[in-house]
Design a protein around this motif. Structure first.
Motif, mmCIF file in Angstrom:
data_model
loop_
_atom_site.group_PDB
_atom_site.id
_atom_site.type_symbol
_atom_site.label_atom_id
_atom_site.label_comp_id
_atom_site.label_asym_id
_atom_site.label_seq_id
_atom_site.Cartn_x
_atom_site.Cartn_y
_atom_site.Cartn_z
ATOM 1 N N HIS A 417 -50.513 -139.395 28.665
ATOM 2 C CA HIS A 417 -50.336 -140.851 28.646
ATOM 3 C C HIS A 417 -51.700 -141.492 28.435
ATOM 4 O O HIS A 417 -52.710 -140.984 28.948
ATOM 5 N N PRO A 418 -51.773 -142.609 27.721
ATOM 6 C CA PRO A 418 -53.086 -143.244 27.502
ATOM 7 C C PRO A 418 -53.775 -143.649 28.796
ATOM 8 O O PRO A 418 -55.000 -143.734 28.849
ATOM 9 N N ASP A 419 -53.003 -143.878 29.851
ATOM 10 C CA ASP A 419 -53.610 -144.288 31.110
ATOM 11 C C ASP A 419 -54.325 -143.158 31.835
ATOM 12 O O ASP A 419 -55.118 -143.424 32.751
ATOM 13 N N VAL A 420 -54.056 -141.920 31.460
ATOM 14 C CA VAL A 420 -54.732 -140.807 32.131
ATOM 15 C C VAL A 420 -55.716 -140.090 31.221
ATOM 16 O O VAL A 420 -56.449 -139.206 31.668
ATOM 17 N N ALA A 421 -55.745 -140.455 29.937
ATOM 18 C CA ALA A 421 -56.717 -139.853 29.024
ATOM 19 C C ALA A 421 -58.121 -140.316 29.392
ATOM 20 O O ALA A 421 -58.310 -141.410 29.935
ATOM 21 N N ASP A 426 -65.786 -141.927 31.532
ATOM 22 C CA ASP A 426 -65.593 -140.538 31.946
ATOM 23 C C ASP A 426 -66.508 -139.588 31.192
ATOM 24 O O ASP A 426 -66.897 -138.537 31.715
ATOM 25 N N LEU A 427 -66.863 -139.937 29.964
ATOM 26 C CA LEU A 427 -67.787 -139.099 29.209
ATOM 27 C C LEU A 427 -69.174 -139.089 29.849
ATOM 28 O O LEU A 427 -69.942 -138.143 29.658
ATOM 29 N N ASP A 428 -69.487 -140.148 30.592
ATOM 30 C CA ASP A 428 -70.766 -140.190 31.313
ATOM 31 C C ASP A 428 -70.758 -139.271 32.537
ATOM 32 O O ASP A 428 -71.827 -138.865 33.009
ATOM 33 N N ASP A 429 -69.567 -138.980 33.039
ATOM 34 C CA ASP A 429 -69.454 -138.187 34.266
ATOM 35 C C ASP A 429 -68.294 -137.203 34.143
ATOM 36 O O ASP A 429 -67.260 -137.360 34.797
ATOM 37 N N GLY A 432 -67.074 -135.661 37.371
ATOM 38 C CA GLY A 432 -66.312 -136.609 38.172
ATOM 39 C C GLY A 432 -64.892 -136.742 37.671
ATOM 40 O O GLY A 432 -63.942 -136.836 38.472
ATOM 41 N N TYR A 433 -64.718 -136.720 36.344
ATOM 42 C CA TYR A 433 -63.359 -136.791 35.794
ATOM 43 C C TYR A 433 -62.569 -135.541 36.167
ATOM 44 O O TYR A 433 -61.378 -135.622 36.485
ATOM 45 N N VAL A 434 -63.207 -134.396 36.105
ATOM 46 C CA VAL A 434 -62.529 -133.152 36.463
ATOM 47 C C VAL A 434 -62.013 -133.208 37.897
ATOM 48 O O VAL A 434 -60.888 -132.799 38.203
ATOM 49 N N GLU A 435 -62.843 -133.762 38.797
ATOM 50 C CA GLU A 435 -62.485 -133.773 40.214
ATOM 51 C C GLU A 435 -61.533 -134.906 40.573
ATOM 52 O O GLU A 435 -60.618 -134.731 41.377
ATOM 53 N N HIS A 436 -61.759 -136.088 39.973
ATOM 54 C CA HIS A 436 -61.054 -137.271 40.471
ATOM 55 C C HIS A 436 -60.250 -138.014 39.403
ATOM 56 O O HIS A 436 -59.605 -139.010 39.723
ATOM 57 N N GLY A 437 -60.283 -137.566 38.173
ATOM 58 C CA GLY A 437 -59.613 -138.322 37.116
ATOM 59 C C GLY A 437 -60.477 -139.470 36.667
ATOM 60 O O GLY A 437 -61.704 -139.398 36.683
ATOM 61 N N HIS A 438 -59.848 -140.572 36.278
ATOM 62 C CA HIS A 438 -60.566 -141.713 35.722
ATOM 63 C C HIS A 438 -61.648 -142.236 36.632
ATOM 64 O O HIS A 438 -61.471 -142.342 37.839
#
Length: 482
Positions: A417-421, A426-429, A432-438
């Motif tokens: 879904h676009p809301d979870v992409a 997120d590219l900066d971290d 952090g995205y891996v652990e917590h999502g957006h």
């Protein structure tokens, strides 16, 4: 008679102005404009209005007749048959463009078949249903033309407004000629834009190696396609064999097409962003006026208009982008970076133990992407779009991190879904995205107006999506929308 007096008085007055060391006709733009159509003043320095109207009407009729030979214009004012003809002429001018031989087609099918076999275990997205094809450059133009037409059509509306503004600004000089001149200006300007679009498409056709090489779906249905002539051009000078290069490009194209086929919201959102960007393009009316005054003669022909399109290429669009366009471009570059970064990760993971030379080919792709070159110039001529996703490496690192933590399933689920992409933040971290999502931005509602506009664009396409059936990429087919 009133119009004739106004025109002759204006011509007489303009001839007495300013630089007296130059001949009067050089100080008189109107007289010079008339001369381009073979219209000379009489012995008394005055113009005959009947001769003037007749000459202009004859020139317009001649041009319209010649352009109609390509087919009638469309609702947006552009003659798309003429555009396609220019594109194919540009392609032909770059050298031979033979149709792929049966051996070429078989080589492409074999490469895609092996790519599918390798990719089955490297992603959760299934194979596309249509068989792989080998295309000539001319076939690429034909197969992708309808999508390009829908993307570029908004520019024609900007063109119409610019011509109206130009004629309004010139109304005092043109006096009673405006009703006659405006249709001619509109037709010639639309021809210049059509020629510029055709030239850009023709140039692109000589650069792309596959159907989605520019990271945007350009066909109505997902289909893996390679251009053998351009693949050979890409491979020229590389240490890898032609077969290895073909297989590597087939892996990338197959992965990309699987992504577009399985993620229903992705392709429509990319196209909606581009179309929304195109709606904000402003035509530089002064470039049109300069080209018309400097190049146009009394003999208006499609060839002359094509030459004018080449003359104004790179000048027709206002260079300045609006704040909204800047926002759209940032989002578009992020989304394209996510697509290409995902492809990088998928193919690198797939080939790690199967294709040792894949790393060198990936670096070739990255250098090609970084330099932009002819492909980037063509996109700028098409849509004033300087699309250079600078963060593909960051995106590839993010996808690799997700895969290392959550596996292939977790990586591909981020497209659900676009809301979870992932986003630019997120590219900066990536960790952090891996652990917590957006990443939770402070201004979470920024961009809501643009989102609403994009949803409206997608809704406009919903009729087409219903005709194509489920999975066609319409708004109701987005994962998570039910």
């Amino acid at each position: 008679m009133t119009q004739s007096k106004e025109i002759n008085q204006m011509a007489s007055d303009r001839g007495r102005q300013d630089d007296e060391n130059r001949p009067d006709d050089e100080n008189n733009p109107l007289a010079e404009f008339m001369r381009q159509f073979g219209i000379q003043p009489g012995a008394d320095g005055r113009f005959d209005l009947n001769d003037l109207m007749g000459s202009l009407q004859q020139a317009m009729n001649q041009f319209s007749s010649q352009m109609n030979a390509f087919g009638s214009g469309s609702e947006d004012g552009l003659n798309w048959t003429f555009t396609k003809d220019v594109a194919r002429k540009v392609t032909a001018a770059q050298g031979a463009d033979p149709s792929p031989t049966p051996a070429d087609s078989q080589a492409v099918r074999d490469a895609v078949g092996l790519a599918d076999l390798w990719l089955d275990g490297a992603m959760t997205f299934g194979r596309v249903s249509l068989p792989a094809e080998a295309w000539s450059r001319a076939e690429w133009i034909e197969k992708t033309f309808d999508v390009w037409r829908s993307l570029v059509s908004p520019v024609a509306s900007s063109l119409a407004g610019s011509i109206g503004g130009l004629m309004q600004a010139e109304s005092q000089e043109m006096a009673g000629l405006q009703p006659m001149m405006e249709p001619m200006m509109r037709a010639a300007s639309a021809g210049m834009l059509a020629a510029q679009i055709g030239q850009a498409l023709g140039q692109l056709s000589t650069e792309v190696v596959s159907g989605t090489d520019i990271s945007v779906p350009l066909t109505a249905q997902p289909r893996v396609a390679l251009l053998p002539a351009n693949v050979a051009k890409f491979a020229d000078g590389l240490d890898q064999s032609a077969g290895d290069v073909r297989l590597y490009l087939a892996l990338r194209e197959t992965a990309r097409q699987r992504l577009f086929a399985s993620v229903g919201w992705l392709g429509p959102q990319l196209l909606a962003l581009i179309e929304h960007y195109a709606r904000g393009i402003t035509i530089d009316a002064s470039a049109i006026e300069e080209a018309m005054e400097g190049q146009l003669s009394g003999e208006m022909t499609p060839d002359a208009i094509e030459n004018l399109g080449n003359e104004v290429a790179g000048k027709l669009f206002e260079p300045k982008r609006t704040p909204e366009q800047e926002e759209i471009l940032a989002r578009l570059e992020t989304l394209v970076a996510l697509v290409e970064g995902w492809v990088d990760d998928v193919v690198s993971d797939t080939t790690a133990s199967l294709m040792p030379q894949a790393g060198a080919l990936l670096e070739t792709i990255r250098r090609r992407r970084a330099t932009g070159g002819a492909m980037e110039n063509a996109l700028k001529s098409l849509l004033n779009l300087e699309l250079r996703p600078r963060r593909v490496r960051d995106a590839a690192n993010l996808w690799a991190a997700v895969r290392a933590k959550k596996g292939v399933e977790g990586r591909d689920a981020a497209w659900s879904h676009p809301d979870v992409a992932p986003t630019s933040a997120d590219l900066d971290d990536p960790l952090g995205y891996v652990e917590h999502g957006h990443a939770q931005l402070a201004a979470a509602d920024e961009g809501d107006d643009l989102d609403a506009a994009l949803r409206a664009l997608l809704d406009e396409e919903s009729g087409r999506g219903e005709q194509d059936g489920p999975g066609s990429g319409g708004p109701d087919d987005r994962p998570g929308s039910h």
